[in-house]
Design an enzyme around this catalytic site. Structure first.
Site, PDB file in Angstrom:
ATOM      1  N   VAL A 367       0.810  -1.202   0.438  1.00  0.00           N
ATOM      2  CA  VAL A 367      -0.052  -0.127  -0.402  1.00  0.00           C
ATOM      3  C   VAL A 367       1.132   1.466   0.039  1.00  0.00           C
ATOM      4  O   VAL A 367       0.350   2.766  -0.049  1.00  0.00           O
ATOM      5  CB  VAL A 367      -0.778   0.210   1.502  1.00  0.00           C
ATOM      6  CG1 VAL A 367      -2.144  -0.823   0.816  1.00  0.00           C
ATOM      7  CG2 VAL A 367       0.080  -0.325   2.379  1.00  0.00           C
ATOM      8  N   THR A 370       6.665   1.914   2.956  1.00  0.00           N
ATOM      9  CA  THR A 370       7.878   2.227   2.929  1.00  0.00           C
ATOM     10  C   THR A 370       8.326   3.645   1.874  1.00  0.00           C
ATOM     11  O   THR A 370       8.990   4.389   1.907  1.00  0.00           O
ATOM     12  CB  THR A 370       8.756   1.052   1.982  1.00  0.00           C
ATOM     13  OG1 THR A 370       8.893  -0.286   3.365  1.00  0.00           O
ATOM     14  CG2 THR A 370      10.299   1.405   2.449  1.00  0.00           C
ATOM     15  N   SER A 686     -16.107 -10.573  15.388  1.00  0.00           N
ATOM     16  CA  SER A 686     -16.911  -9.898  14.645  1.00  0.00           C
ATOM     17  C   SER A 686     -17.538 -11.261  13.818  1.00  0.00           C
ATOM     18  O   SER A 686     -18.048 -10.623  13.124  1.00  0.00           O
ATOM     19  CB  SER A 686     -15.388  -9.247  13.472  1.00  0.00           C
ATOM     20  OG  SER A 686     -15.198  -9.697  13.241  1.00  0.00           O
ATOM     21  N   LYS A 729     -12.439  -3.960   5.833  1.00  0.00           N
ATOM     22  CA  LYS A 729     -14.379  -5.038   5.658  1.00  0.00           C
ATOM     23  C   LYS A 729     -15.463  -3.823   4.241  1.00  0.00           C
ATOM     24  O   LYS A 729     -15.669  -4.941   3.330  1.00  0.00           O
ATOM     25  CB  LYS A 729     -14.964  -5.351   6.462  1.00  0.00           C
ATOM     26  CG  LYS A 729     -13.779  -6.206   7.600  1.00  0.00           C
ATOM     27  CD  LYS A 729     -14.672  -6.263   8.986  1.00  0.00           C
ATOM     28  CE  LYS A 729     -14.418  -7.001  10.006  1.00  0.00           C
ATOM     29  NZ  LYS A 729     -14.058  -7.316  11.359  1.00  0.00           N
TER      30      LYS A 729
END
Length: 816
Positions: A367, A370, A686, A729
């Site tokens: 994503v 770094t 969950s 989610k």
């Protein structure tokens, strides 16, 4: 009468020529060569040779430097010797070989010119009455002589063999004395001793002293040999080389090197404590020989002190607009991180001195955690340093090794500072959640000092052993799983979560960043390949289903490489990448979105799960069969999910009448709950409402809406508890075509973190109890006691939340 070397009997006359000898005492039976150079001595030899018996008296002179000794300068006792051979030397001297025959005493000096002529009296040895003692003493002397030879004394090689044949103590004493190399005065005393036993006793004492000296000499030689190893030998050789260089005018390189190091230390602007330590070690190095083993270690240590940036730093670019432009150019979205960096720059603009923040970027792989650190460094104008902590198990990797160890080095923190060359770089600690620990220590505990703003201004590396200020460094740690980081370390960092990207974000990033990068890296131009929007979306939807962008970049690279091959082979000049071309070049799509169910199913609910690589959907299936009221759980579920299932079943049994269920029938019915993809372990708090909804649907025969997904934990009283990872989610729900997402009411605050495009496409419905969940998720009719309520889609319109309503809920308002 005496016997000469030929075995003849020779009578000793009363008058003989005398030859004064220097630095030696001649004993009877001693054969020795003599060099004669004085004129008087040469004439005495010639006189002796002119005689038929060739006899001459050899007497030692008291002062060896006296060229013309007087009678007082000559010992009165000497040895009558026979000249065996004579040879004249080119330099005018003569060399004679003599053999001692007997001892004699000088009575008078009859003539001094041209040589000494003396009257003599032969000395006869008395017979010793102590025969037994003499035998014992002879053996002792023989053993002592063997000991002397073993200690390295250079003697005639056959002396021990000769001694074995000697039975006369006097002759043994004379033979040993002649070979020991005694001083003239000591040897003369032995010569003048008439009694054979007493003379042998003196030899015994002389041998004892010689053994003591030789033993000490051997000890000294042994010690010297141990010390004279390679380094000492090289020392002498190098000293000679240094002397030669000095003679040639090459100068002293060591002094120049020390002076050069002193200048470097002075230029480094070290803190006083560090500079004092550097000068101390320089002084030690100056006094030490360059080839000493510790010299190289000291030189390396001083080099590290010099090369560590103690005060050197870059000037921050505090223009907020410039920094924002760079961050936006390099990364799409990631607003939280960008906002935090801009806040830091704003404070720095107002306050010159402040401690650097300790950030932790948490999110799935790919994503941009770094690369975001590199962009921050570019935006602020700082140096960038990155170290990977994945798999590090040794505490010394962080704090360094102590200098007592061979091959010791500073830790990675100091090495990174040296690499940066400044004391305020952007320092990325990659994969901090993958630190290990073993018998060598715990690196995570060592990082507590590094990442604590109250302590890292005096960070002490084991190798440097002086305080290093890290308070100006902006540390950025990255991780995939926050739970794997020890709580004490996590508490020291400001955590910023970076969730996965939506399809729209991937599409934008692919068009703006990924495709131009891959086109350039694979040698193509914009005129040789063109990506349509349809083609990009086909790659995103069919060939990538991850939170990050690495697989998207790989697939785009594959398309570019295949196009490059076509261009290189001359088969095409330009390739249009549309959906059909993607399928042709990449093959069948590995990810096929599951088609929405044609009808609402009974006992099948859609749940949402969080993973370290992004969100996922999980289907839960249930069946009911005749049994004893038990529950079976399959699909490799963890303990937390099993407890959630039992809690859900407990609530359903408690509320059986409200659901229109017969308690006796329920007591004789077994429930089977199954999660597909049993090869993947599943656990987490969950899934409670999802399993409860599926069980109620199966037991009541009521279908579940096919476009609804849900997440939330359940209690025994039916309350819905909050969960984590809502953004991940939600992205997973959108990727799989879900329309409505049921969330716990206490998670309304997290809607603010969800991108607006996701809120526009999904309806988020907050709920507080399981009854509300069932009201939304189930269609048809569900009996609540004696009342019958319609739970069709229309009845949930009031509770469904569109994009605008979700935004309002994110601000604390509940949409009606």
């Amino acid at each position: 009468m005496v016997t000469n070397y030929d075995g003849e009997q020779v009578e000793i006359p009363s008058t003989l020529p005398m030859l004064p000898v220097r630095d030696i005492v001649v004993f009877p039976y001693m054969i020795i060569p003599l060099f004669v150079g004085r004129d008087s001595s040469i004439k005495a030899v010639e006189e002796a040779l002119s005689r038929s018996d060739r006899l001459i008296l050899l007497a030692s002179q008291k002062d060896i430097s006296d060229e013309h000794p007087s009678p007082d300068g000559i010992y009165q006792t000497g040895t009558v010797a026979m000249i065996m051979r004579m040879r004249k030397l080119p330099d005018g001297r003569i060399k004679i070989l003599t053999q001692g025959l007997c001892k004699a005493k000088i009575n008078e000096f009859k003539s001094r010119d041209p040589f000494y002529e003396v009257g003599i009296e032969r000395i006869n040895e008395p017979v010793s009455p102590r025969l037994s003692e003499a035998e014992a003493l002879m053996r002792t002397v023989r053993e002592q002589l063997e000991r002397v030879i073993s200690l390295g004394k250079s003697l005639a090689p056959d002396i021990l063999m000769v001694l074995d044949d000697i039975t006369d103590p006097g002759r043994m004493a004379d033979l040993v004395a002649s070979n020991l190399g005694l001083k003239v005065s000591e040897a003369q005393t032995i010569l003048e001793t008439p009694d054979a036993f007493d003379r042998l006793m003196k030899i015994h004492e002389a041998l004892a002293r010689e053994i003591e000296v030789l033993t000490l000499q051997a000890k000294i030689r042994s010690q010297a040999k141990d010390e004279m190893q390679k380094s000492q030998k090289e020392y002498f050789l190098r000293e000679q080389m240094r002397a030669i260089k000095s003679e040639l005018g090459d100068g002293d390189s060591k002094s120049e090197e020390i002076n050069e190091l002193r200048e470097k230390v002075a230029k480094c602007m070290m803190p006083p404590e560090v500079e004092a330590e550097a000068m101390k070690q320089l002084g030690r190095l100056e006094r030490m020989h360059p080839d000493a083993s510790e010299a190289s270690m000291l030189r390396s240590y001083i080099d590290w002190l010099i090369e560590t940036p103690w005060t050197k730093q870059t000037k921050d670019n505090l223009e907020l607009k410039h920094a924002k432009e760079i961050l936006d150019d390099d990364h799409h979205n990631l607003d939280k991180v960008k906002e935090r960096i801009l806040e830091y720059l704003a404070v720095r603009k107002l306050k010159d001195k402040m401690k650097g923040p300790i950030l932790c970027l948490s999110g799935p792989p790919g994503v941009g955690k770094t690369s975001l650190g590199r962009s921050i460094a570019r935006a602020m104008g700082r140096e960038f340093v990155r170290i990977s902590l994945g798999g590090v198990k040794d505490e010394a990797e962080i704090r360094g090794h102590r200098r007592t160890y061979v091959g010791a080095l500073p830790g990675r923190i100091v090495q990174g500072m040296k690499q940066a060359g400044t004391n305020n770089p952007i320092f990325v600690l990659d994969e901090i959640d993958k630190l290990g620990n073993d018998f060598r220590g715990d690196p995570a505990s060592a990082l507590l000092e590094v990442l604590d703003p109250e302590q890292n201004n005096t960070f002490r590396d084991h190798y440097l052993n002086v305080p290093l200020d890290l308070s100006n460094v902006l540390f950025i740690a990255t991780c995939n799983d926050l739970g794997a980081i020890p709580s004490a370390l996590r508490d020291r960092m400001e955590v910023i979560t970076i969730p996965g990207y939506t399809e729209e974000e991937k599409f934008f990033i692919g068009k703006k960043y990924t495709i131009p990068k891959q086109v350039t890296e694979n040698g193509l131009t914009a005129g040789q390949i063109e990506f349509t929007d349809e083609g990009v979306r086909a790659v995103i939807q069919g060939y990538t289903r991850e939170a990050g962008l690495r697989n998207l970049e790989r697939q785009m690279g594959t398309l570019c490489r295949k196009t490059a091959r076509l261009v290189a082979e001359g088969k095409t000049e330009k390739t249009l990448i549309d959906a059909a071309t993607v399928a042709k070049l990449l093959g069948p799509a590995p990810f096929i979105r599951e088609e929405e169910q044609e009808t609402d199913e009974i006992g099948i609910a859609t749940g949402l799960a969080w993973t370290a690589v992004g969100g996922e959907i999980l289907y839960v299936e249930t069946t009911a069969i005749k049994g004893k009221g038990g529950i079976t759980l399959t699909g490799q579920l963890g303990d937390v999910m099993k407890e959630s299932a039992h809690a859900a079943l407990g609530y359903i049994r408690w509320k059986a009448k409200d659901f229109g269920l017969d308690e006796d029938t329920l007591a004789n019915t077994d429930i089977h709950v199954h999660y597909p993809q049993g090869g993947i372990p599943k656990d987490g708090p969950s899934a409670g409402i999802t399993m409860a909804t599926a069980i109620v649907s199966r037991l009541t025969g009521t279908p579940i809406r096919k476009d609804v997904a849900m997440t939330g934990e359940i209690t025994l009283t039916g309350r819905v508890l909050p969960i984590g990872g809502l953004k991940e989610k939600a992205l997973a729900a959108m990727r799989h075509g879900v329309k409505t997402v049921i969330i716990p009411d206490k998670n309304k605050k997290d809607l603010e973190d969800i991108p607006a495009e996701v809120r526009d496409q999904l309806n988020f419905v907050p709920v507080k109890t399981l009854d509300e969940v069932l009201e939304i998720a189930l269609v048809h009719k569900v009996k609540h006691g004696d009342d019958t309520k319609e739970a069709k889609t229309k009845s949930t319109t009031r509770r469904r939340m569109g994009g605008a309503a979700a935004a309002a809920a994110a601000k604390g308002r509940t949409a009606a």
